[in-house]
Scaffold this active site. Structure first.
Site, PDB file in Angstrom:
ATOM      1  N   CYS A   1      31.136  18.525  10.375  1.00 61.56           N
ATOM      2  CA  CYS A   1      32.104  19.012  12.069  1.00 61.56           C
ATOM      3  C   CYS A   1      31.092  17.533  12.532  1.00 61.56           C
ATOM      4  CB  CYS A   1      32.028  20.371  12.643  1.00 61.56           C
ATOM      5  SG  CYS A   1      32.743  20.572  14.498  1.00 61.56           S
TER       6      CYS A   1
ATOM      7  N   CYS B   1      30.670  18.746  16.344  1.00 63.08           N
ATOM      8  CA  CYS B   1      29.717  20.595  16.606  1.00 63.08           C
ATOM      9  C   CYS B   1      28.494  19.410  16.255  1.00 63.08           C
ATOM     10  CB  CYS B   1      29.810  21.398  14.883  1.00 63.08           C
ATOM     11  SG  CYS B   1      31.529  21.794  15.024  1.00 63.08           S
ATOM     12  N   ASP B   2      27.790  18.827  15.101  1.00 57.41           N
ATOM     13  CA  ASP B   2      26.923  18.534  14.228  1.00 57.41           C
ATOM     14  C   ASP B   2      26.552  17.106  15.167  1.00 57.41           C
ATOM     15  OD1 ASP B   2      26.257  20.430  13.431  1.00 57.41           O
ATOM     16  OD2 ASP B   2      27.144  20.558  11.868  1.00 57.41           O
TER      17      ASP B   2
HETATM   18  C1  LIG Z   1      29.512  23.910   9.042  1.00 58.95           C
HETATM   19  C2  LIG Z   1      29.840  24.273  10.282  1.00 58.95           C
HETATM   20  C3  LIG Z   1      29.652  24.105  11.877  1.00 58.95           C
HETATM   21  C4  LIG Z   1      29.883  24.340  12.082  1.00 58.95           C
HETATM   22  N1  LIG Z   1      29.270  24.393  14.004  1.00 58.95           N
HETATM   23  C5  LIG Z   1      29.775  24.423  15.434  1.00 58.95           C
HETATM   24  C6  LIG Z   1      29.438  24.465  16.310  1.00 58.95           C
HETATM   25  O1  LIG Z   1      28.081  24.047  16.488  1.00 58.95           O
HETATM   26  N2  LIG Z   1      30.108  24.689  17.130  1.00 58.95           N
HETATM   27  C7  LIG Z   1      31.459  25.746  17.267  1.00 58.95           C
HETATM   28  O2  LIG Z   1      32.520  25.638  19.103  1.00 58.95           O
HETATM   29  N3  LIG Z   1      32.335  25.100  16.331  1.00 58.95           N
HETATM   30  C8  LIG Z   1      31.130  25.206  14.987  1.00 58.95           C
HETATM   31  N4  LIG Z   1      32.267  25.007  14.318  1.00 58.95           N
HETATM   32  C9  LIG Z   1      33.281  25.534  13.919  1.00 58.95           C
HETATM   33  C10 LIG Z   1      34.034  26.720  14.183  1.00 58.95           C
HETATM   34  O3  LIG Z   1      32.631  27.701  13.364  1.00 58.95           O
HETATM   35  C11 LIG Z   1      35.368  27.514  13.322  1.00 58.95           C
HETATM   36  O4  LIG Z   1      35.838  26.481  14.596  1.00 58.95           O
HETATM   37  C12 LIG Z   1      35.642  28.844  14.328  1.00 58.95           C
HETATM   38  O5  LIG Z   1      34.670  29.558  13.297  1.00 58.95           O
HETATM   39  C13 LIG Z   1      36.823  29.126  13.713  1.00 58.95           C
HETATM   40  O6  LIG Z   1      37.027  30.611  13.868  1.00 58.95           O
HETATM   41  P1  LIG Z   1      37.888  31.230  12.990  1.00 58.95           P
HETATM   42  O7  LIG Z   1      37.558  32.810  13.827  1.00 58.95           O
HETATM   43  O8  LIG Z   1      39.177  30.717  13.908  1.00 58.95           O
HETATM   44  O9  LIG Z   1      37.753  31.614  11.834  1.00 58.95           O
HETATM   45  P2  LIG Z   1      36.470  31.571  10.517  1.00 58.95           P
HETATM   46  O10 LIG Z   1      34.941  31.401  11.293  1.00 58.95           O
HETATM   47  O11 LIG Z   1      36.517  30.469   9.605  1.00 58.95           O
HETATM   48  O12 LIG Z   1      37.014  32.608  10.509  1.00 58.95           O
HETATM   49  C14 LIG Z   1      37.800  32.697   8.933  1.00 58.95           C
HETATM   50  C15 LIG Z   1      37.215  34.212   8.583  1.00 58.95           C
HETATM   51  O13 LIG Z   1      38.221  35.221   7.945  1.00 58.95           O
HETATM   52  C16 LIG Z   1      38.049  35.992   6.967  1.00 58.95           C
HETATM   53  N5  LIG Z   1      39.231  35.764   5.490  1.00 58.95           N
HETATM   54  C17 LIG Z   1      40.292  34.027   5.089  1.00 58.95           C
HETATM   55  N6  LIG Z   1      40.610  35.266   4.556  1.00 58.95           N
HETATM   56  C18 LIG Z   1      40.940  37.091   4.572  1.00 58.95           C
HETATM   57  C19 LIG Z   1      41.811  36.904   3.491  1.00 58.95           C
HETATM   58  N7  LIG Z   1      42.676  36.850   3.420  1.00 58.95           N
HETATM   59  N8  LIG Z   1      41.193  38.463   4.098  1.00 58.95           N
HETATM   60  C20 LIG Z   1      40.783  38.529   4.964  1.00 58.95           C
HETATM   61  N9  LIG Z   1      39.492  38.261   5.360  1.00 58.95           N
HETATM   62  C21 LIG Z   1      39.474  36.834   5.306  1.00 58.95           C
HETATM   63  C22 LIG Z   1      37.037  34.752   6.190  1.00 58.95           C
HETATM   64  O14 LIG Z   1      36.028  35.844   5.534  1.00 58.95           O
HETATM   65  C23 LIG Z   1      36.237  34.888   7.522  1.00 58.95           C
HETATM   66  O15 LIG Z   1      35.195  36.128   8.096  1.00 58.95           O
HETATM   67  C24 LIG Z   1      31.494  24.692  12.660  1.00 58.95           C
HETATM   68  C25 LIG Z   1      31.696  24.906  11.546  1.00 58.95           C
HETATM   69  C26 LIG Z   1      31.358  24.598  10.118  1.00 58.95           C
HETATM   70  C27 LIG Z   1      32.121  24.455   8.936  1.00 58.95           C
END
Ligand SMILES: Cc1cc2nc3c(=O)[nH]c(=O)nc-3n(C[C@H](O)[C@H](O)[C@H](O)COP(=O)(O)OP(=O)(O)OC[C@H]3O[C@@H](n4cnc5c(N)ncnc54)[C@H](O)[C@@H]3O)c2cc1C
Length: 320
Positions: A140, A143-144
């Site tokens: 990302c 992000c980084d």
């Molecule tokens: C290395 C890295 C660094 C990042 N740094 C930043 C940053 O500095 N700032 C920023 O704003 N964004 C950052 N991001 C992006 C950010 O993490 C994501 O945009 C954000 O987490 C998305 O949130 P979400 O809730 O949609 O999903 P996610 O955070 O992807 O969470 C998905 C959840 O769904 C659950 N899940 C999936 N399938 C199932 C299932 N079948 N049953 C039950 N549970 C399930 C998983 O266990 C997880 O808990 C970063 C991403 C990465 C990979």
């Protein structure tokens, strides 16, 4: 209904920023949300160290710490946070059926999908080593990238996202080397032109990543191999960015919900509604554009409000 089947007003699938924000709003609207965490409690942010761009944390915070705070806030309003993986759904009827760990069956008035997306990496052992160490591998740039200001970085990928991320990095970094496996970009011509016309981006075509080089703690370079000539080049770099795509975690919904070619759930524009009434989507599961914690949290809020309004409208119809 059998005793073993639980009835839930609002089921939230996923424990990232989207799921927990949906939970905070749903709980405060008295929807008694039940949230399943899945195999990555806290979501993608638990795989990163510093988060510096989420408002409200002027000194930054680590991803895992931030997600503990999200959970605490959701639990403060009595969200029922549970361990478990949703393995199957049936959205064909009025009541939405969800199975957890293939056994527990739940009947839901509303479902909020917050299952996120997984960034794709090359899978090289050296890449995974420095990713886990937090030593200079990322998927990302937004992000980084900030952590590599004035430094030299390598980015791998040849699609639109890779071009966008390379261009973003070029504004922060001294030099960006872009590794493209084929002799041509997959990206649109306009995105390709943007990187080609940027002075501090060097593009290497027909180039594979052989190894991410490091000193055992942090990345120091990338070993590349030209897949036509066989020439091996070591490129000095302090950061290695994988920009080869994301996979939304939406396969279990494919029989019921409209998805795009990559698998992102298609929402009704400007809302969190899906093509099934009472099923809402938030966060990266539907977002191939922004993919940030703050946007995931924002759409989590939208999903809870949409779900609350859906239930309220349904109650009025039943009473009338
Ligand atoms: C290395 C890295 C660094 C990042 N740094 C930043 C940053 O500095 N700032 C920023 O704003 N964004 C950052 N991001 C992006 C950010 O993490 C994501 O945009 C954000 O987490 C998305 O949130 P979400 O809730 O949609 O999903 P996610 O955070 O992807 O969470 C998905 C959840 O769904 C659950 N899940 C999936 N399938 C199932 C299932 N079948 N049953 C039950 N549970 C399930 C998983 O266990 C997880 O808990 C970063 C991403 C990465 C990979």
């Amino acid at each position: 209904m059998s005793d073993t089947i639980e009835r839930v007003k609002c089921l939230i699938i996923g424990s990232g920023p989207a799921g927990y924000t949906a939970a905070i709003y749903a709980a405060r609207a008295n929807m008694k949300p039940v949230l399943y965490q899945g195999i990555e409690p806290g979501g993608q942010l638990t795989t990163t160290t510093e988060v510096e761009n989420y408002p409200g944390y002027p000194d930054g915070i680590t991803g895992p710490e931030m997600m503990i705070e999200f959970r605490k806030q959701a639990e403060r309003f009595d969200t029922d946070v549970r361990d478990g993986w949703v393995t199957k759904v049936d959205f064909s009827g009025d009541v939405h059926k969800v199975w957890v760990n293939d056994t527990k069956e739940i009947h839901c008035d509303t479902v909020i999908i917050s299952t996120g997306a997984s960034a794709k990496y090359l899978g090289l052992p050296s890449e995974q080593k420095y990713l886990k160490l937090g030593g200079g591998v990322s998927a990302c740039a937004i992000c980084d990238g900030f952590f590599y200001r004035g430094q030299e970085v390598v980015i791998v990928g040849g699609g639109d996202s890779a071009c966008e991320e390379a261009h973003y990095l070029s504004k922060l970094c001294k030099k960006v080397t872009m590794l493209v496996r084929r002799d041509a970009f997959r990206a649109s011509k306009i995105m390709e032109a943007r990187v080609r016309n940027t002075e501090n981006i060097e593009i290497l075509h027909n180039t594979n990543t052989e190894e991410v080089l490091g000193d055992g703690q942090v990345v120091t370079g990338v070993r590349t191999k030209n897949n036509v000539t066989g020439e091996i080049i070591d490129i000095p770099a302090t950061g290695f960015f994988a920009a080869i795509g994301h996979k939304p975690n939406t396969d279990i919904f494919k029989d019921y919900l409209d998805r795009d070619d990559t698998g992102y759930i298609i929402n009704v524009s400007g809302t969190s509604k899906t093509n099934i009434e009472g099923v809402f989507v938030s966060g990266d599961a539907a977002d191939h554009v922004y993919r940030q914690a703050v946007t995931a949290a924002g759409t989590g809020c939208m999903a809870a409000l949409d779900a609350e309004r859906y239930l309220a409208a349904k109650e009025v119809t039943v009473k009338a």
